[in-house]
Design a protein around this motif. Structure first.
Motif, PDB file in Angstrom:
ATOM      1  N   LYS A   7      -5.899   6.411  -9.259  1.00 50.77           N
ATOM      2  CA  LYS A   7      -6.611   5.289  -8.729  1.00 50.77           C
ATOM      3  C   LYS A   7      -5.594   4.686  -7.646  1.00 50.77           C
ATOM      4  CE  LYS A   7     -10.227   4.865 -11.789  1.00 50.77           C
ATOM      5  NZ  LYS A   7     -10.979   4.068 -12.700  1.00 50.77           N
TER       6      LYS A   7
ATOM      7  N   HIS B 256      -5.972   3.580  -4.003  1.00 49.40           N
ATOM      8  CA  HIS B 256      -6.246   2.226  -3.422  1.00 49.40           C
ATOM      9  C   HIS B 256      -4.997   1.848  -2.570  1.00 49.40           C
ATOM     10  CE1 HIS B 256      -8.839   1.084  -7.094  1.00 49.40           C
ATOM     11  NE2 HIS B 256      -9.285   1.629  -6.266  1.00 49.40           N
TER      12      HIS B 256
ATOM     13  N   LEU C 250      -5.938   3.355   0.943  1.00 54.40           N
ATOM     14  CA  LEU C 250      -7.095   2.586   1.683  1.00 54.40           C
ATOM     15  C   LEU C 250      -6.320   1.145   2.200  1.00 54.40           C
ATOM     16  CD1 LEU C 250      -9.960   3.050  -0.838  1.00 54.40           C
ATOM     17  CD2 LEU C 250     -10.074   3.688   1.664  1.00 54.40           C
ATOM     18  N   THR C 251      -5.258   0.837   1.218  1.00 56.54           N
ATOM     19  CA  THR C 251      -4.706  -0.630   1.572  1.00 56.54           C
ATOM     20  C   THR C 251      -3.855  -0.368   3.022  1.00 56.54           C
ATOM     21  OG1 THR C 251      -4.500  -1.468  -0.668  1.00 56.54           O
ATOM     22  CG2 THR C 251      -3.171  -2.516   0.956  1.00 56.54           C
TER      23      THR C 251
ATOM     24  N   TYR D 241      -9.031  11.382  -1.796  1.00 51.35           N
ATOM     25  CA  TYR D 241     -10.401  10.933  -2.242  1.00 51.35           C
ATOM     26  C   TYR D 241     -11.240  12.186  -2.644  1.00 51.35           C
ATOM     27  CZ  TYR D 241     -15.102   9.009  -1.707  1.00 51.35           C
ATOM     28  OH  TYR D 241     -16.243   8.439  -1.834  1.00 51.35           O
TER      29      TYR D 241
ATOM     30  N   GLY E  32       0.796  -1.232  -0.024  1.00 53.88           N
ATOM     31  CA  GLY E  32      -0.087   0.157  -0.003  1.00 53.88           C
ATOM     32  C   GLY E  32       0.749   1.367   0.337  1.00 53.88           C
TER      33      GLY E  32
END
Length: 117
Positions: free
Chosen positions: A39, A43, A46-47, A86, A15
């Protein structure tokens, strides 16, 4: 339990690599004022969040000591990073100071993890 913790550490590093790699690939565009959050950066953040929370839980379940102040600071930095990425993820270009802040906060988060013992 050690194997499971190590798997999550590996995923956490993946991540970080996605977030920081996305930043590094856009550095030239940042200088030109055309950088954008990809993206992969979202991601990656978030990971980092999911695996970081899992790591804290697994370490506490394994009766290992967890520095809650350190984890709180790292979580706060990651929430700011995740919020910025985000909210600005659909914009074609992001202002260089904002884009640079995400990179700086990511590097700060890495150094806190490594150097704070």
């Amino acid at each position: 339990m050690d194997v499971l913790i190590n798997v999550f550490v590996g995923l956490h590093i993946i991540g970080i690599a996605a977030l920081l790699g996305g930043f590094f690939t856009q550095m030239k565009a940042m200088g030109e004022g055309t950088a954008a959050f990809g993206k992969g950066m979202l991601h990656g953040a978030l990971t980092m969040l999911v695996t970081g929370v899992a790591l804290v839980g697994l370490n506490q379940a394994d009766d290992q000591s967890v520095n809650n102040v350190k984890i709180g600071i790292k979580l706060a930095l990651l929430v700011v990073i995740l919020g910025l990425v985000y909210v600005k993820r659909d914009e074609e270009k992001v202002s260089p100071p904002l884009f640079g802040a995400v990179g700086l906060l990511t590097v700060a988060n890495i150094f806190i993890a490594v150097l704070w013992t």
